[in-house]
Design an enzyme around this catalytic site. Structure first.
Site, mmCIF file in Angstrom:
data_model
loop_
_atom_site.group_PDB
_atom_site.id
_atom_site.type_symbol
_atom_site.label_atom_id
_atom_site.label_comp_id
_atom_site.label_asym_id
_atom_site.label_seq_id
_atom_site.Cartn_x
_atom_site.Cartn_y
_atom_site.Cartn_z
ATOM 1 N N LYS A 166 -25.213 65.228 -35.610
ATOM 2 C CA LYS A 166 -24.177 65.974 -36.333
ATOM 3 C C LYS A 166 -24.237 67.433 -35.935
ATOM 4 O O LYS A 166 -25.326 67.979 -35.714
ATOM 5 C CB LYS A 166 -24.364 65.842 -37.843
ATOM 6 C CG LYS A 166 -23.230 66.474 -38.654
ATOM 7 C CD LYS A 166 -23.451 66.317 -40.146
ATOM 8 C CE LYS A 166 -24.370 67.383 -40.704
ATOM 9 N NZ LYS A 166 -24.519 67.280 -42.173
ATOM 10 N N LYS A 168 -21.881 71.460 -36.146
ATOM 11 C CA LYS A 168 -20.845 72.258 -36.795
ATOM 12 C C LYS A 168 -19.692 72.515 -35.832
ATOM 13 O O LYS A 168 -19.901 72.806 -34.653
ATOM 14 C CB LYS A 168 -21.415 73.606 -37.253
ATOM 15 C CG LYS A 168 -22.748 73.535 -37.972
ATOM 16 C CD LYS A 168 -22.640 72.904 -39.331
ATOM 17 C CE LYS A 168 -23.969 73.005 -40.077
ATOM 18 N NZ LYS A 168 -23.907 72.407 -41.408
ATOM 19 N N ASP A 197 -19.014 68.636 -38.842
ATOM 20 C CA ASP A 197 -19.064 69.318 -40.130
ATOM 21 C C ASP A 197 -18.294 70.634 -40.016
ATOM 22 O O ASP A 197 -18.599 71.461 -39.148
ATOM 23 C CB ASP A 197 -20.524 69.572 -40.499
ATOM 24 C CG ASP A 197 -20.711 70.240 -41.852
ATOM 25 O OD1 ASP A 197 -19.711 70.474 -42.557
ATOM 26 O OD2 ASP A 197 -21.873 70.534 -42.204
ATOM 27 N N ASN A 199 -17.913 72.725 -42.800
ATOM 28 C CA ASN A 199 -18.402 73.659 -43.823
ATOM 29 C C ASN A 199 -17.275 74.249 -44.670
ATOM 30 O O ASN A 199 -17.245 75.450 -44.944
ATOM 31 C CB ASN A 199 -19.217 74.782 -43.192
ATOM 32 C CG ASN A 199 -20.525 74.282 -42.617
ATOM 33 O OD1 ASN A 199 -20.673 74.194 -41.390
ATOM 34 N ND2 ASN A 199 -21.475 73.928 -43.461
ATOM 35 N N GLU A 223 -16.938 65.971 -41.981
ATOM 36 C CA GLU A 223 -17.645 66.475 -43.166
ATOM 37 C C GLU A 223 -17.060 67.788 -43.663
ATOM 38 O O GLU A 223 -16.838 68.722 -42.884
ATOM 39 C CB GLU A 223 -19.125 66.656 -42.825
ATOM 40 C CG GLU A 223 -19.984 67.075 -44.003
ATOM 41 C CD GLU A 223 -21.453 67.129 -43.633
ATOM 42 O OE1 GLU A 223 -22.175 67.958 -44.207
ATOM 43 O OE2 GLU A 223 -21.890 66.348 -42.759
ATOM 44 N N GLU A 249 -22.472 67.605 -50.502
ATOM 45 C CA GLU A 249 -23.647 68.486 -50.539
ATOM 46 C C GLU A 249 -23.459 69.649 -51.502
ATOM 47 O O GLU A 249 -24.441 70.263 -51.929
ATOM 48 C CB GLU A 249 -23.972 69.017 -49.145
ATOM 49 C CG GLU A 249 -22.964 70.000 -48.590
ATOM 50 C CD GLU A 249 -23.294 70.449 -47.184
ATOM 51 O OE1 GLU A 249 -23.701 71.610 -47.024
ATOM 52 O OE2 GLU A 249 -23.148 69.648 -46.250
ATOM 53 N N ASP A 272 -26.825 66.568 -52.405
ATOM 54 C CA ASP A 272 -27.989 67.411 -52.128
ATOM 55 C C ASP A 272 -28.913 67.302 -53.336
ATOM 56 O O ASP A 272 -28.479 67.555 -54.460
ATOM 57 C CB ASP A 272 -27.489 68.844 -51.926
ATOM 58 C CG ASP A 272 -28.573 69.872 -51.742
ATOM 59 O OD1 ASP A 272 -28.642 70.465 -50.655
ATOM 60 O OD2 ASP A 272 -29.329 70.120 -52.707
ATOM 61 N N HIS A 299 -28.672 65.165 -47.984
ATOM 62 C CA HIS A 299 -28.452 66.491 -47.408
ATOM 63 C C HIS A 299 -29.765 67.270 -47.449
ATOM 64 O O HIS A 299 -30.312 67.512 -48.517
ATOM 65 C CB HIS A 299 -27.374 67.247 -48.188
ATOM 66 C CG HIS A 299 -27.132 68.634 -47.676
ATOM 67 N ND1 HIS A 299 -27.469 69.759 -48.393
ATOM 68 C CD2 HIS A 299 -26.619 69.077 -46.502
ATOM 69 C CE1 HIS A 299 -27.158 70.831 -47.691
ATOM 70 N NE2 HIS A 299 -26.644 70.444 -46.537
ATOM 71 N N GLU A 319 -30.231 62.714 -43.443
ATOM 72 C CA GLU A 319 -29.989 63.863 -42.570
ATOM 73 C C GLU A 319 -31.328 64.484 -42.194
ATOM 74 O O GLU A 319 -32.088 64.919 -43.074
ATOM 75 C CB GLU A 319 -29.118 64.913 -43.259
ATOM 76 C CG GLU A 319 -28.904 66.127 -42.361
ATOM 77 C CD GLU A 319 -28.090 67.241 -42.997
ATOM 78 O OE1 GLU A 319 -27.381 67.929 -42.268
ATOM 79 O OE2 GLU A 319 -28.185 67.414 -44.228
#
Length: 363
Positions: A166, A168, A197, A199, A223, A249, A272, A299, A319
């Site tokens: 994974k 970003k 991801d 974010n 994500e 998360e 998370d 997470h 993860e």
């Protein structure tokens, strides 16, 4: 009837360790791991430990102070984490049991569960009624951009044998994101799943545009494409894509998860353990995921996650983004793509005291 264990002391300390290599995303570069560590002792000699990561160095002192002050109020109480979880969340209902308060409560909850499991000389998952078992793990990469991620992804697959990576995304131009995916694919081959991801960095139209382009490249999850509170937008996006939408998360507590699940905002979930409410909150979250038949991943917080996923009916991926490993005598191992759940009692945390002293923070 007298309790088997009574809380005698709650000690809190803080460390500010380097995050090496740093964690990069479209918003910032995270270079430090400010951790609050709880050590809980009982009158009968049982002890437990846990840690939380409040992300910002500026939050380290306030988080440590909250955890310490709330911990003092537990001295003399029975070591009963589920009962105390309910009591404390009711106590802070007006203030709000989220943010730094929620982080402090999660730290204490995890330390209490760790103490119970250590007293029973069992890994936490066994205390929760589950067997330790190897868990499918994915490598959560720290780099940014095609060249850095291409190298990191290839090294992670070679070193850990993971079947998924994974990273970003969130470059200003879509084509740059697609170039990053293509570079990673070239590095890992066709047999490794690619997860991405954002974010929470996109707006609704752009999230759909990028989602459609990414699903054409066989990306396996998208994500946090939108803000965590945009349940309506996330649900619409999930309906429009064949690419599964992942999130969770940044849910605060089981109630936050329940609202999102009711809105069908994600196809997958990854609470998370710190934000969901520690061990007690996680088990409530696992029940929500089971009822909705949603695959549930973790997470960060790899040590706690490795103990909790075996007790999670819809367990999916662990993860692997190891924050505390450099501060421990033994970090969580990943071999052949599987996280090896240790048989050590409790959460399996054994701190390297010399390293903790080196990075001790005055709070």
């Amino acid at each position: 009837m007298a309790s088997a264990f009574t809380i005698a002391a709650v000690e809190v300390r803080a460390v500010d360790a380097p995050l090496d290599p740093p964690l990069r995303n479209s918003l910032n570069t995270i270079t430090r791991a400010p951790l609050v560590i709880v050590n809980l002792r009982t009158r009968e000699g049982a002890s437990g430990t846990a840690y939380v990561w409040p992300y910002a160095v500026e939050a380290l002192g306030p988080t440590a102070a909250l955890t310490r002050d709330i911990g003092v109020s537990l001295v003399g109480r029975d070591l009963a984490p589920t009962s105390l979880w309910m009591e404390l969340h009711n106590r802070y209902r007006l203030l709000g049991a989220e943010g730094l308060v929620g982080i402090a409560l999660a730290a204490l909850d995890m330390a209490m569960w760790d103490a119970l499991a250590r007293a029973a000389e069992l890994p936490l998952c066994r205390l929760l009624g589950a067997e330790p078992r190897p868990l499918p793990a994915y490598a959560s990469l720290r780099g940014w951009g095609p060249r850095m991620l291409e190298r990191e992804a290839g090294e992670a697959v070679a070193r850990m044998g993971v079947g998924a990576v994974k990273f970003k995304l969130g470059q200003p131009k879509l084509e740059d994101d697609l170039d990053t995916v293509r570079a990673v694919r070239a590095a890992v081959g066709d047999g490794v799943e690619i997860l991405v991801d954002y974010n929470q960095g996109l707006l609704r139209p752009e999230a759909e545009r990028r989602g459609r382009a990414l699903q054409a490249l066989d990306v396996r999850w998208l994500e946090e494409p939108l803000h965590v509170h945009d349940d309506e937008g996330l649900a619409a996006l999930a309906r429009s894509l064949s690419l599964p939408v992942q999130g969770g998360e940044n849910w605060w507590g089981p109630a936050g998860m329940a609202r999102s699940v009711a809105a069908r905002a994600t196809d997958l979930c990854m609470p998370d353990v710190m934000k969901i409410g520690g061990v007690t909150g996680w088990m409530k979250a696992a029940a929500i995921a089971e009822a909705a038949r949603i695959p549930m991943s973790s997470h960060i917080f790899v040590e706690a996650s490795a103990q909790l996923l075996p007790a999670t009916p819809t367990a999916h991926y662990l993860e692997h983004l190891d924050i505390a490993g450099p501060l421990l005598r033994e970090a969580l191992r990943v071999e052949g793509g599987m996280a090896i759940v240790p048989e050590r009692p409790g959460l399996g945390l054994e701190w390297d005291e010399g390293t903790l002293r080196r990075y001790a923070a005055s709070v």
